[in-house]
Design an enzyme around this catalytic site. Sequence first.
Site, mmCIF file in Angstrom:
data_model
loop_
_atom_site.group_PDB
_atom_site.id
_atom_site.type_symbol
_atom_site.label_atom_id
_atom_site.label_comp_id
_atom_site.label_asym_id
_atom_site.label_seq_id
_atom_site.Cartn_x
_atom_site.Cartn_y
_atom_site.Cartn_z
ATOM 1 N N TYR A 36 0.860 -1.184 0.000
ATOM 2 C CA TYR A 36 0.000 0.000 0.000
ATOM 3 C C TYR A 36 0.902 1.241 0.000
ATOM 4 O O TYR A 36 1.386 1.688 1.044
ATOM 5 C CB TYR A 36 -0.946 -0.001 1.214
ATOM 6 C CG TYR A 36 -1.742 -1.289 1.369
ATOM 7 C CD1 TYR A 36 -1.908 -2.182 0.303
ATOM 8 C CD2 TYR A 36 -2.331 -1.638 2.579
ATOM 9 C CE1 TYR A 36 -2.624 -3.357 0.452
ATOM 10 C CE2 TYR A 36 -3.057 -2.821 2.727
ATOM 11 C CZ TYR A 36 -3.189 -3.677 1.656
ATOM 12 O OH TYR A 36 -3.894 -4.847 1.808
ATOM 13 N N PHE A 87 -11.992 -7.094 1.449
ATOM 14 C CA PHE A 87 -13.095 -6.562 0.623
ATOM 15 C C PHE A 87 -14.464 -6.849 1.261
ATOM 16 O O PHE A 87 -15.401 -7.258 0.568
ATOM 17 C CB PHE A 87 -13.102 -7.153 -0.795
ATOM 18 C CG PHE A 87 -11.984 -6.706 -1.700
ATOM 19 C CD1 PHE A 87 -11.378 -5.476 -1.531
ATOM 20 C CD2 PHE A 87 -11.560 -7.523 -2.738
ATOM 21 C CE1 PHE A 87 -10.351 -5.070 -2.372
ATOM 22 C CE2 PHE A 87 -10.534 -7.129 -3.586
ATOM 23 C CZ PHE A 87 -9.925 -5.892 -3.404
HETATM 24 P P1 NAP Z 1 -13.838 -2.700 1.183
HETATM 25 O O1 NAP Z 1 -13.559 -2.717 2.639
HETATM 26 O O2 NAP Z 1 -14.734 -3.731 0.639
HETATM 27 O O3 NAP Z 1 -14.418 -1.275 0.751
HETATM 28 C C1 NAP Z 1 -13.884 -0.117 1.290
HETATM 29 C C2 NAP Z 1 -14.373 1.078 0.471
HETATM 30 O O4 NAP Z 1 -15.793 1.209 0.609
HETATM 31 C C3 NAP Z 1 -13.785 2.380 1.015
HETATM 32 O O5 NAP Z 1 -12.517 2.654 0.484
HETATM 33 C C4 NAP Z 1 -14.817 3.389 0.560
HETATM 34 O O6 NAP Z 1 -14.596 3.589 -0.845
HETATM 35 C C5 NAP Z 1 -16.130 2.602 0.756
HETATM 36 N N1 NAP Z 1 -16.682 2.756 2.116
HETATM 37 C C6 NAP Z 1 -16.161 2.316 3.296
HETATM 38 N N2 NAP Z 1 -16.963 2.600 4.331
HETATM 39 C C7 NAP Z 1 -18.039 3.231 3.809
HETATM 40 C C8 NAP Z 1 -19.211 3.765 4.371
HETATM 41 N N3 NAP Z 1 -19.450 3.694 5.680
HETATM 42 N N4 NAP Z 1 -20.115 4.342 3.536
HETATM 43 C C9 NAP Z 1 -19.894 4.412 2.216
HETATM 44 N N5 NAP Z 1 -18.786 3.920 1.613
HETATM 45 C C10 NAP Z 1 -17.859 3.340 2.408
HETATM 46 O O7 NAP Z 1 -12.501 -2.757 0.299
HETATM 47 P P2 NAP Z 1 -10.983 -2.470 0.598
HETATM 48 O O8 NAP Z 1 -10.757 -1.305 1.490
HETATM 49 O O9 NAP Z 1 -10.318 -2.451 -0.717
HETATM 50 O O10 NAP Z 1 -10.532 -3.776 1.401
HETATM 51 C C11 NAP Z 1 -10.526 -3.779 2.831
HETATM 52 C C12 NAP Z 1 -9.132 -3.984 3.347
HETATM 53 O O11 NAP Z 1 -8.722 -5.335 3.070
HETATM 54 C C13 NAP Z 1 -8.059 -3.128 2.670
HETATM 55 O O12 NAP Z 1 -8.018 -1.817 3.166
HETATM 56 C C14 NAP Z 1 -6.827 -3.926 2.980
HETATM 57 O O13 NAP Z 1 -6.367 -3.636 4.280
HETATM 58 C C15 NAP Z 1 -7.338 -5.364 2.898
HETATM 59 N N6 NAP Z 1 -7.040 -6.038 1.606
HETATM 60 C C16 NAP Z 1 -6.191 -7.073 1.636
HETATM 61 C C17 NAP Z 1 -5.870 -7.744 0.463
HETATM 62 C C18 NAP Z 1 -4.929 -8.894 0.509
HETATM 63 O O14 NAP Z 1 -4.451 -9.315 -0.556
HETATM 64 N N7 NAP Z 1 -4.626 -9.445 1.672
HETATM 65 C C19 NAP Z 1 -6.442 -7.347 -0.771
HETATM 66 C C20 NAP Z 1 -7.334 -6.268 -0.752
HETATM 67 C C21 NAP Z 1 -7.629 -5.632 0.432
HETATM 68 P P3 NAP Z 1 -15.265 4.777 -1.703
HETATM 69 O O15 NAP Z 1 -15.335 5.984 -0.832
HETATM 70 O O16 NAP Z 1 -14.352 4.922 -2.889
HETATM 71 O O17 NAP Z 1 -16.593 4.240 -2.125
#
Ligand code: NAP
Length: 315
Positions: free
Chosen positions: A58, A205
């Site tokens: 990241y 996600f």
């Molecule tokens: P996510 O948690 O499914 O979605 C987060 C996104 O949703 C935010 O960036 C924001 O984007 C929106 N959001 C969050 N809270 C909200 C709310 N209360 N109301 C409205 N929109 C909201 O996806 P992610 O952040 O990509 O994944 C979560 C975490 O998993 C990552 O931060 C990372 O730490 C981890 N991860 C790990 C791997 C791995 O390979 N191990 C891969 C991917 C992710 P917008 O404002 O753009 O809509």
Amino acid sequence: MAEIRIGHSQVYAEQLGLGANAIGGHNLFANLKDETGKEVVRTALQNGINLIDTAYAYGNGRSEELIGEVLQENEFDRSRVIIATKAAHVPGQKGVFNNSPEFLTRSVEEALRRLQTDYIDIFYIHFPDKETPKNEAVAALHKLKEAGKIRAIGVSNFSMTQLKEANQDGYVDVVEDKFSLIHREAEKERWPYLEQHNISFVPYFPLASGLLTGKYHLNSLQSMAPDDPRKKNPDFQGERFEKIIQAVEQLAPIAKNNQASIAQLVLAWYMKNPRISVVIPGAKKPEQVRDNARALDIHLSSTDYHTIDQLFKDF
Ligand code: NAP
């Protein structure tokens, strides 16, 4: 809310964490500001979230640096924060991973420096490489655990075969994989193995990149810019998108009854799921993390839990 033990380690975490890929993740998202990212971390820690999930990938270390800077502020007590980080990406070589003992050992040292700390609570191998036997990779992490540099061992994005090889000596504490109400593959083969071996599960996600917050509607695709990266995501295409939106719309009355937003309801569902240890929704703005933190106060009834489960059973 009771804290959850991570695998066989001595790490205990709240069930709701913060996914930090948008904290300094300039290589993943456009227009991120470092100061906003730091404020997202502060807001999480001030609102009952104690696990921060980051990675070298990241921002090529920038996310770890920003988190390290926040933890130096007087208000925060390092011993009460659970830092999870990951490595495997070879700097400067897109899509190339390294799990060798030397690479992982060096990666831990470098992450400690960026985070300005002397231990990492959870260290994950972020992606498998093709060369390293996975038990040898994990044995290197076990040595670092014995030396007190890391407190729990994790793997991420491993196949079942790789996971079994990694856990040959029983050293794996936690697995982080893609999982959400609309991506439920892990339930079939992975969860029974994890349960049998006392390994924790952290889904990534969880909000399906915002789809499970209720903020998208059937006509949202039309207003999306042609170069929006979500356009390449199959969840945001055709019949699948419509099916997801229809299922999410059915969450609205259940959310209302629980005096919750749809995002909070979805996060509460994960927290009630006995196979899920910590949920790590990402956030780009402090208000999103504040909103998500309120899920800690929602206690779903078994009826609501099963209704939601059934609504998304076919995904
Ligand atoms: P996510 O948690 O499914 O979605 C987060 C996104 O949703 C935010 O960036 C924001 O984007 C929106 N959001 C969050 N809270 C909200 C709310 N209360 N109301 C409205 N929109 C909201 O996806 P992610 O952040 O990509 O994944 C979560 C975490 O998993 C990552 O931060 C990372 O730490 C981890 N991860 C790990 C791997 C791995 O390979 N191990 C891969 C991917 C992710 P917008 O404002 O753009 O809509």
